[in-house]
Write an enzyme that holds these catalytic residues in place. Structure first.
Site, PDB file in Angstrom:
ATOM      1  N   ASP A  48     -13.468  -1.537  -1.082  1.00 38.43           N
ATOM      2  CA  ASP A  48     -13.270  -2.751  -1.940  1.00 38.43           C
ATOM      3  C   ASP A  48     -14.150  -3.946  -1.810  1.00 38.43           C
ATOM      4  O   ASP A  48     -14.014  -5.157  -2.082  1.00 38.43           O
ATOM      5  CB  ASP A  48     -11.649  -3.149  -1.818  1.00 38.43           C
ATOM      6  CG  ASP A  48     -11.102  -3.756  -0.715  1.00 38.43           C
ATOM      7  OD1 ASP A  48     -11.641  -3.278   0.347  1.00 38.43           O
ATOM      8  OD2 ASP A  48     -10.259  -4.442  -0.839  1.00 38.43           O
ATOM      9  N   HIS A  84     -14.002  -7.698   8.560  1.00 33.39           N
ATOM     10  CA  HIS A  84     -13.760  -8.838   7.620  1.00 33.39           C
ATOM     11  C   HIS A  84     -14.557 -10.073   8.270  1.00 33.39           C
ATOM     12  O   HIS A  84     -14.508 -10.465   9.545  1.00 33.39           O
ATOM     13  CB  HIS A  84     -12.320  -9.279   7.807  1.00 33.39           C
ATOM     14  CG  HIS A  84     -11.396  -8.247   6.975  1.00 33.39           C
ATOM     15  ND1 HIS A  84     -11.348  -8.253   5.646  1.00 33.39           N
ATOM     16  CD2 HIS A  84     -10.853  -7.233   7.678  1.00 33.39           C
ATOM     17  CE1 HIS A  84     -10.400  -7.221   5.143  1.00 33.39           C
ATOM     18  NE2 HIS A  84     -10.171  -6.828   6.343  1.00 33.39           N
ATOM     19  N   ASP A 131     -17.041  -1.455   2.799  1.00 32.88           N
ATOM     20  CA  ASP A 131     -15.837  -0.753   2.706  1.00 32.88           C
ATOM     21  C   ASP A 131     -15.466  -0.417   1.035  1.00 32.88           C
ATOM     22  O   ASP A 131     -16.170  -0.996   0.338  1.00 32.88           O
ATOM     23  CB  ASP A 131     -14.614  -1.256   3.501  1.00 32.88           C
ATOM     24  CG  ASP A 131     -13.796  -2.272   2.637  1.00 32.88           C
ATOM     25  OD1 ASP A 131     -14.484  -3.089   2.299  1.00 32.88           O
ATOM     26  OD2 ASP A 131     -12.589  -2.274   3.132  1.00 32.88           O
ATOM     27  N   LYS A 180      -3.630  -6.909  -2.976  1.00 33.95           N
ATOM     28  CA  LYS A 180      -3.884  -7.755  -2.309  1.00 33.95           C
ATOM     29  C   LYS A 180      -3.760  -8.745  -3.266  1.00 33.95           C
ATOM     30  O   LYS A 180      -4.004  -8.910  -4.224  1.00 33.95           O
ATOM     31  CB  LYS A 180      -5.471  -7.845  -1.663  1.00 33.95           C
ATOM     32  CG  LYS A 180      -5.503  -6.636  -0.443  1.00 33.95           C
ATOM     33  CD  LYS A 180      -6.873  -6.571   0.167  1.00 33.95           C
ATOM     34  CE  LYS A 180      -6.918  -5.337   0.998  1.00 33.95           C
ATOM     35  NZ  LYS A 180      -8.597  -5.283   1.428  1.00 33.95           N
ATOM     36  N   SER A 214      -8.302  -0.320  -0.505  1.00 32.67           N
ATOM     37  CA  SER A 214      -9.312  -1.052   0.460  1.00 32.67           C
ATOM     38  C   SER A 214     -10.138   0.392   0.884  1.00 32.67           C
ATOM     39  O   SER A 214     -10.882   1.136   0.160  1.00 32.67           O
ATOM     40  CB  SER A 214      -8.469  -1.469   1.478  1.00 32.67           C
ATOM     41  OG  SER A 214      -9.293  -1.889   2.395  1.00 32.67           O
ATOM     42  N   HIS A 215      -9.950   0.774   2.386  1.00 25.73           N
ATOM     43  CA  HIS A 215     -10.922   1.894   2.800  1.00 25.73           C
ATOM     44  C   HIS A 215      -9.976   3.154   2.985  1.00 25.73           C
ATOM     45  O   HIS A 215     -10.601   3.873   3.519  1.00 25.73           O
ATOM     46  CB  HIS A 215     -11.333   1.120   4.391  1.00 25.73           C
ATOM     47  CG  HIS A 215     -10.038   0.935   5.014  1.00 25.73           C
ATOM     48  ND1 HIS A 215      -9.529  -0.295   4.911  1.00 25.73           N
ATOM     49  CD2 HIS A 215      -9.612   1.640   6.071  1.00 25.73           C
ATOM     50  CE1 HIS A 215      -8.468  -0.076   5.651  1.00 25.73           C
ATOM     51  NE2 HIS A 215      -8.365   0.884   6.528  1.00 25.73           N
ATOM     52  N   ASP A 245     -14.486  -6.003   0.950  1.00 26.73           N
ATOM     53  CA  ASP A 245     -14.139  -7.101   2.037  1.00 26.73           C
ATOM     54  C   ASP A 245     -14.373  -6.940   3.358  1.00 26.73           C
ATOM     55  O   ASP A 245     -14.243  -7.606   4.299  1.00 26.73           O
ATOM     56  CB  ASP A 245     -12.699  -7.415   1.776  1.00 26.73           C
ATOM     57  CG  ASP A 245     -11.785  -6.423   1.875  1.00 26.73           C
ATOM     58  OD1 ASP A 245     -12.200  -5.429   2.464  1.00 26.73           O
ATOM     59  OD2 ASP A 245     -10.376  -6.627   2.025  1.00 26.73           O
ATOM     60  N   ARG A 246     -15.006  -5.700   3.749  1.00 22.13           N
ATOM     61  CA  ARG A 246     -15.456  -5.523   5.343  1.00 22.13           C
ATOM     62  C   ARG A 246     -16.857  -4.843   5.284  1.00 22.13           C
ATOM     63  O   ARG A 246     -17.246  -4.201   4.210  1.00 22.13           O
ATOM     64  CB  ARG A 246     -14.496  -4.572   5.816  1.00 22.13           C
ATOM     65  CG  ARG A 246     -13.067  -4.998   5.822  1.00 22.13           C
ATOM     66  CD  ARG A 246     -12.212  -4.212   6.895  1.00 22.13           C
ATOM     67  NE  ARG A 246     -12.133  -2.838   6.404  1.00 22.13           N
ATOM     68  CZ  ARG A 246     -12.192  -1.741   7.529  1.00 22.13           C
ATOM     69  NH1 ARG A 246     -12.527  -1.956   8.484  1.00 22.13           N
ATOM     70  NH2 ARG A 246     -11.969  -0.767   6.841  1.00 22.13           N
ATOM     71  N   ARG A 285       0.854  -1.198  -0.043  1.00 24.84           N
ATOM     72  CA  ARG A 285       0.077  -0.059  -0.018  1.00 24.84           C
ATOM     73  C   ARG A 285       0.803   1.153   0.010  1.00 24.84           C
ATOM     74  O   ARG A 285       1.643   1.189   0.720  1.00 24.84           O
ATOM     75  CB  ARG A 285      -0.702  -0.014   1.043  1.00 24.84           C
ATOM     76  CG  ARG A 285      -2.155   1.041   1.191  1.00 24.84           C
ATOM     77  CD  ARG A 285      -2.796   0.913   2.440  1.00 24.84           C
ATOM     78  NE  ARG A 285      -3.360  -0.188   2.763  1.00 24.84           N
ATOM     79  CZ  ARG A 285      -3.995  -0.522   3.984  1.00 24.84           C
ATOM     80  NH1 ARG A 285      -3.769   0.430   4.805  1.00 24.84           N
ATOM     81  NH2 ARG A 285      -4.645  -1.741   4.047  1.00 24.84           N
TER      82      ARG A 285
END
Ligand SMILES: [Zn+2]
Length: 461
Positions: free
Chosen positions: A243, A328, A241, A117, A107-108, A245-246, A19
């Site tokens: 992407d 997650h 979020d 990822k 992501s977030h 995944d949360r 990242r």
């Protein structure tokens, strides 16, 4: 064969993912080098194909193109699935028979961030494996070959797979918020397939995140969702979020169901079908979660925070369900074992639609504790791990009841407190939980007292 090595910015390669800030610590050249280094590892493992996807950030298509060039220069077949949530990329690795996969995603994080990822085979790729990307790139010690690229439009198939596991007759009214993140298009198609009434917020992908920051675990970013749940008299609200995944969930009164509460509810169906199964929660989770798993006839297992670590522990133990405070949620029960917030939403809706109780009533059945939110105390990169070790050593010497799978979690007659070093920021992360306010006050004092000999004086909390 060496054509000159590539050096990543030292902050880029992290514990669970890669990242950086685009144009500062992360460039197209980094994406290409990452593609070559990761592709080399896939080739070494005997792999021939990788899936590649990207989230809705403005920089994602540019980074994906460079990544794909790097992967195919290793002689791999690159299966490009395009814009979608990270779990759709994981799904692609399974369903397109790939030997690995890379999702371009920040992501977030704020819009200027991006990253990657990765999956190798069907497992998360993290820790030492990520460090090795840097070593391979520095030496330009890459596999070579003539690769190819293929385009795969997976969205319909992915959404059909999610919807296939929906059960329940009760028609619910649900408000959904994709936060203009990559889950938006899948959310639109998923809700078309589900019974009930669905109100969608921020379903259009926009990498500037105009409505709010795409992080549903921070309550201020759930305000729009809460307002809509109240206005629509909805049964619940669900947010993703950036992407996908949360997940974040609120009940019909606008109260948040935190990750551990969500997991405690989701464990009901899983443990009814699989009595005695292991359910994994992370060290930040409430004692109430672990007690509830035991009450439901399951075996609770406390493990380190971090999506990659949880996925590895699920594989090792055969646990059908796991979750983290961060939202997650991982289902291996009827699913693949990766963290998919849309799939988690389908399972939650099935639970709600199959219950005589409302989501709020289900929430109120869970054990009640008082706790602090996640506390963050500034501490330098150089000191943060040492401070945790010092605190742990002093507690052990004093005979305290300590769990040390991740940082130090101390159990007392009042409840517990946790101290760990963040893997992603220069902070110590702490949390306290007790049965009542007086107990919580005592735990806070213990935490302050434990930090003092290491020279850490937390701001008031
Ligand atoms: Zn995410």
């Amino acid at each position: 064969m060496s054509s000159g090595g590539h050096r990543f910015d030292p902050t880029l390669l992290r514990e669970y993912d890669v990242r950086g800030v685009v144009g500062d610590t992360l460039s197209a050249a980094d994406a290409a080098a990452l593609g070559r280094a990761f592709g080399t590892i896939v080739r070494e493992a005997g792999g021939r194909s990788v899936a590649a996807g990207y989230d809705g950030r403005l920089s994602s298509p540019m980074l994906e193109a460079a990544l794909v060039d790097g992967l195919s220069a290793c002689g791999l077949t690159v299966k490009r699935v395009g814009l979608g949530p990270t779990p759709m990329l994981y799904y692609a690795v399974h369903e397109l028979d790939c030997d690995g996969g890379v999702q371009v995603t920040g992501s977030h994080n704020p819009p200027e961030y991006n990253g990657f990822k990765m999956m190798l085979g069907h497992a998360a790729f993290y820790g030492e494996q990520i460090k090795r990307l840097g070593e391979l790139a520095a030496r330009a010690a890459y596999a070579t070959g003539r690769g190819t690229t293929e385009d795969h439009d997976l969205l319909e198939r992915y959404v059909a797979r999610l919807a296939a596991d929906y059960r329940g007759e009760k028609k619910l009214t649900v408000v959904w918020d994709a936060g203009n993140g990559a889950a938006g298009p899948a959310m639109v198609k998923l809700t078309e397939r589900l019974p009930g009434r669905h109100v969608l917020l921020n379903e259009t992908v926009d990498g500037t995140f105009p409505a709010h920051h795409p992080d549903p675990t921070i309550e201020k970013y759930l305000v729009q969702l809460k307002d809509a749940v109240a206005r629509e008299k909805a049964d619940l609200g669900i947010a993703f979020d950036g992407d996908g995944d949360r997940v974040g969930v609120i009940d019909q009164h606008g109260r948040v169901l935190w990750g551990d509460q969500l997991l405690a509810l989701l464990a009901r169906d899983v443990l009814a079908a699989r009595p005695g199964a292991i359910v994994i929660g992370d060290v930040k989770a409430s004692q109430g979660l672990f007690d509830e798993i035991t009450r439901l006839g399951g075996k609770p297992l406390m493990w380190q925070s971090g999506h990659s670590l949880i996925k590895a522990k699920m594989k090792e133990t055969g646990a059908p369900l796991a979750g983290e405070m961060s939202g997650h949620i991982f289902f291996a029960d009827r699913f693949y074992g990766f963290d998919d917030a849309l799939y988690g939403a389908v399972r939650l809706l099935s639970l709600a639609a199959g219950s005589k109780l409302s989501v709020g009533e289900l929430r109120d059945q869970l054990p009640v504790f008082v706790n602090t939110p996640e506390l963050r105390f500034p501490c330098s990169e150089a000191r943060k791990f040492a401070v945790v070790d010092e605190v742990k050593a002093r507690l052990k010497a004093a005979g305290a009841e300590v769990t040390d799978v991740d940082g130090v979690r101390v159990k007392t007659a009042d409840g517990w407190w946790l101290l760990r070093a963040s893997n992603t920021q220069d902070v110590l992360v702490a949390r306290c939980e007790a049965r009542d306010q007086a107990g919580l006050a005592r735990l806070k004092q213990q935490l302050i007292g434990a930090l003092k000999p290491s020279g850490i004086e937390p701001p008031e909390f």
